[in-house]
Design a protein around this motif. Structure first.
Motif, PDB file in Angstrom:
ATOM      1  N   ARG A  30       0.859  -1.192   0.000  1.00 31.31           N
ATOM      2  CA  ARG A  30       0.000   0.000   0.000  1.00 31.31           C
ATOM      3  C   ARG A  30       0.881   1.224   0.000  1.00 31.31           C
ATOM      4  O   ARG A  30       1.874   1.281   0.709  1.00 31.31           O
ATOM      5  CB  ARG A  30      -0.883   0.035   1.251  1.00 31.31           C
ATOM      6  CG  ARG A  30      -1.928  -1.023   1.285  1.00 31.31           C
ATOM      7  CD  ARG A  30      -2.763  -0.893   2.526  1.00 31.31           C
ATOM      8  NE  ARG A  30      -3.746  -1.956   2.573  1.00 31.31           N
ATOM      9  CZ  ARG A  30      -4.885  -1.865   3.218  1.00 31.31           C
ATOM     10  NH1 ARG A  30      -5.170  -0.767   3.893  1.00 31.31           N
ATOM     11  NH2 ARG A  30      -5.733  -2.859   3.209  1.00 31.31           N
ATOM     12  N   GLY A  31       0.490   2.217  -0.785  1.00 31.28           N
ATOM     13  CA  GLY A  31       1.262   3.444  -0.823  1.00 31.28           C
ATOM     14  C   GLY A  31       0.866   4.314  -1.990  1.00 31.28           C
ATOM     15  O   GLY A  31      -0.092   4.039  -2.710  1.00 31.28           O
ATOM     16  N   ARG A  32       1.639   5.374  -2.166  1.00 31.81           N
ATOM     17  CA  ARG A  32       1.403   6.342  -3.230  1.00 31.81           C
ATOM     18  C   ARG A  32       2.429   6.092  -4.321  1.00 31.81           C
ATOM     19  O   ARG A  32       3.621   5.949  -4.049  1.00 31.81           O
ATOM     20  CB  ARG A  32       1.551   7.761  -2.681  1.00 31.81           C
ATOM     21  CG  ARG A  32       1.202   8.862  -3.652  1.00 31.81           C
ATOM     22  CD  ARG A  32       1.291  10.225  -2.994  1.00 31.81           C
ATOM     23  NE  ARG A  32       2.623  10.504  -2.501  1.00 31.81           N
ATOM     24  CZ  ARG A  32       3.594  11.056  -3.229  1.00 31.81           C
ATOM     25  NH1 ARG A  32       3.373  11.375  -4.485  1.00 31.81           N
ATOM     26  NH2 ARG A  32       4.774  11.289  -2.706  1.00 31.81           N
ATOM     27  N   ILE A  33       1.985   6.017  -5.571  1.00 25.35           N
ATOM     28  CA  ILE A  33       2.900   5.794  -6.686  1.00 25.35           C
ATOM     29  C   ILE A  33       3.729   7.055  -6.896  1.00 25.35           C
ATOM     30  O   ILE A  33       3.182   8.124  -7.151  1.00 25.35           O
ATOM     31  CB  ILE A  33       2.140   5.438  -7.975  1.00 25.35           C
ATOM     32  CG1 ILE A  33       1.358   4.146  -7.798  1.00 25.35           C
ATOM     33  CG2 ILE A  33       3.107   5.334  -9.154  1.00 25.35           C
ATOM     34  CD1 ILE A  33       0.495   3.774  -8.982  1.00 25.35           C
ATOM     35  N   VAL A  34       5.056   6.918  -6.768  1.00 28.57           N
ATOM     36  CA  VAL A  34       5.936   8.072  -6.955  1.00 28.57           C
ATOM     37  C   VAL A  34       6.694   8.015  -8.272  1.00 28.57           C
ATOM     38  O   VAL A  34       7.130   9.046  -8.775  1.00 28.57           O
ATOM     39  CB  VAL A  34       6.931   8.254  -5.785  1.00 28.57           C
ATOM     40  CG1 VAL A  34       6.204   8.629  -4.515  1.00 28.57           C
ATOM     41  CG2 VAL A  34       7.784   7.025  -5.573  1.00 28.57           C
ATOM     42  N   ASN A  35       6.841   6.810  -8.846  1.00 33.08           N
ATOM     43  CA  ASN A  35       7.544   6.687 -10.121  1.00 33.08           C
ATOM     44  C   ASN A  35       7.200   5.348 -10.764  1.00 33.08           C
ATOM     45  O   ASN A  35       6.849   4.395 -10.071  1.00 33.08           O
ATOM     46  CB  ASN A  35       9.057   6.806  -9.929  1.00 33.08           C
ATOM     47  CG  ASN A  35       9.793   7.070 -11.219  1.00 33.08           C
ATOM     48  OD1 ASN A  35       9.197   7.444 -12.222  1.00 33.08           O
ATOM     49  ND2 ASN A  35      11.102   6.880 -11.191  1.00 33.08           N
ATOM     50  N   VAL A  36       7.337   5.299 -12.073  1.00 40.43           N
ATOM     51  CA  VAL A  36       7.114   4.069 -12.830  1.00 40.43           C
ATOM     52  C   VAL A  36       8.165   4.018 -13.929  1.00 40.43           C
ATOM     53  O   VAL A  36       8.406   5.018 -14.599  1.00 40.43           O
ATOM     54  CB  VAL A  36       5.705   4.049 -13.487  1.00 40.43           C
ATOM     55  CG1 VAL A  36       5.474   2.748 -14.229  1.00 40.43           C
ATOM     56  CG2 VAL A  36       4.620   4.280 -12.461  1.00 40.43           C
ATOM     57  N   LEU A  43       6.529   2.674  -4.873  1.00 40.91           N
ATOM     58  CA  LEU A  43       5.514   3.130  -3.932  1.00 40.91           C
ATOM     59  C   LEU A  43       6.153   3.759  -2.711  1.00 40.91           C
ATOM     60  O   LEU A  43       7.049   3.183  -2.106  1.00 40.91           O
ATOM     61  CB  LEU A  43       4.652   1.955  -3.460  1.00 40.91           C
ATOM     62  CG  LEU A  43       3.831   1.216  -4.494  1.00 40.91           C
ATOM     63  CD1 LEU A  43       3.108   0.060  -3.831  1.00 40.91           C
ATOM     64  CD2 LEU A  43       2.851   2.145  -5.154  1.00 40.91           C
ATOM     65  N   GLU A  44       5.667   4.938  -2.347  1.00 37.79           N
ATOM     66  CA  GLU A  44       6.035   5.555  -1.076  1.00 37.79           C
ATOM     67  C   GLU A  44       5.032   5.025  -0.067  1.00 37.79           C
ATOM     68  O   GLU A  44       3.841   5.320  -0.152  1.00 37.79           O
ATOM     69  CB  GLU A  44       5.949   7.068  -1.170  1.00 37.79           C
ATOM     70  CG  GLU A  44       6.264   7.752   0.136  1.00 37.79           C
ATOM     71  CD  GLU A  44       6.028   9.243   0.067  1.00 37.79           C
ATOM     72  OE1 GLU A  44       6.771   9.958   0.730  1.00 37.79           O
ATOM     73  OE2 GLU A  44       5.110   9.675  -0.635  1.00 37.79           O
ATOM     74  N   GLN A  45       5.506   4.219   0.857  1.00 37.20           N
ATOM     75  CA  GLN A  45       4.594   3.591   1.796  1.00 37.20           C
ATOM     76  C   GLN A  45       4.064   4.589   2.805  1.00 37.20           C
ATOM     77  O   GLN A  45       4.788   5.444   3.294  1.00 37.20           O
ATOM     78  CB  GLN A  45       5.277   2.441   2.508  1.00 37.20           C
ATOM     79  CG  GLN A  45       5.559   1.300   1.574  1.00 37.20           C
ATOM     80  CD  GLN A  45       6.011   0.070   2.303  1.00 37.20           C
ATOM     81  OE1 GLN A  45       6.773   0.151   3.258  1.00 37.20           O
ATOM     82  NE2 GLN A  45       5.536  -1.076   1.858  1.00 37.20           N
ATOM     83  N   VAL A  67      10.800   4.178  -0.158  1.00 38.62           N
ATOM     84  CA  VAL A  67      10.134   3.866  -1.418  1.00 38.62           C
ATOM     85  C   VAL A  67      10.407   2.405  -1.738  1.00 38.62           C
ATOM     86  O   VAL A  67      11.541   1.954  -1.695  1.00 38.62           O
ATOM     87  CB  VAL A  67      10.645   4.782  -2.550  1.00 38.62           C
ATOM     88  CG1 VAL A  67      10.065   4.377  -3.882  1.00 38.62           C
ATOM     89  CG2 VAL A  67      10.310   6.227  -2.235  1.00 38.62           C
ATOM     90  N   VAL A  68       9.357   1.661  -2.038  1.00 40.67           N
ATOM     91  CA  VAL A  68       9.450   0.230  -2.291  1.00 40.67           C
ATOM     92  C   VAL A  68       9.215  -0.036  -3.770  1.00 40.67           C
ATOM     93  O   VAL A  68       8.177   0.344  -4.303  1.00 40.67           O
ATOM     94  CB  VAL A  68       8.396  -0.535  -1.457  1.00 40.67           C
ATOM     95  CG1 VAL A  68       8.445  -2.014  -1.751  1.00 40.67           C
ATOM     96  CG2 VAL A  68       8.586  -0.259   0.014  1.00 40.67           C
ATOM     97  N   PRO A  69      10.179  -0.691  -4.452  1.00 40.45           N
ATOM     98  CA  PRO A  69       9.932  -1.064  -5.851  1.00 40.45           C
ATOM     99  C   PRO A  69       9.146  -2.366  -5.921  1.00 40.45           C
ATOM    100  O   PRO A  69       9.418  -3.317  -5.194  1.00 40.45           O
ATOM    101  CB  PRO A  69      11.340  -1.236  -6.418  1.00 40.45           C
ATOM    102  CG  PRO A  69      12.176  -1.631  -5.250  1.00 40.45           C
ATOM    103  CD  PRO A  69      11.549  -0.964  -4.048  1.00 40.45           C
TER     104      PRO A  69
END
Length: 86
Positions: A30-36, A43-45, A67-69
């Protein structure tokens, strides 16, 4: 359209939004998408306020939680933050 390109497009579309991603092994992120990029969604948890889920708590400006890839090829499910209780 392959599954990877489908999730890549979806992650690009919802960059900056809170999401819940489940991988094919059943682990939930769960988190906010910061990059792809072409292989991962980052994801920034959300750590909440003291772990109780009252939203983002940043001790000082510019501080970000880890940030979790997550590999695009491993995504088994994708849900927007509005679709569940955060």
């Amino acid at each position: 359209m392959s599954q990877v390109s489908y999730y890549y497009g979806m992650c690009c579309r919802y960059k900056g939004r809170k999401v819940r991603i489940t991988d094919v092994a059943g682990k939930e992120y769960r988190g906010r998408i910061v990059n792809v990029d072409s292989k991962y969604v980052y994801l920034e948890q959300d750590r909440g306020f003291g772990g109780f889920g009252y939203g983002y708590y940043r001790p000082y400006p510019g501080y970000y939680y880890p940030v979790v890839p997550v590999a695009l090829a491993a995504i088994g499910g994708f849900f927007l933050g509005a679709a569940f209780v955060w």
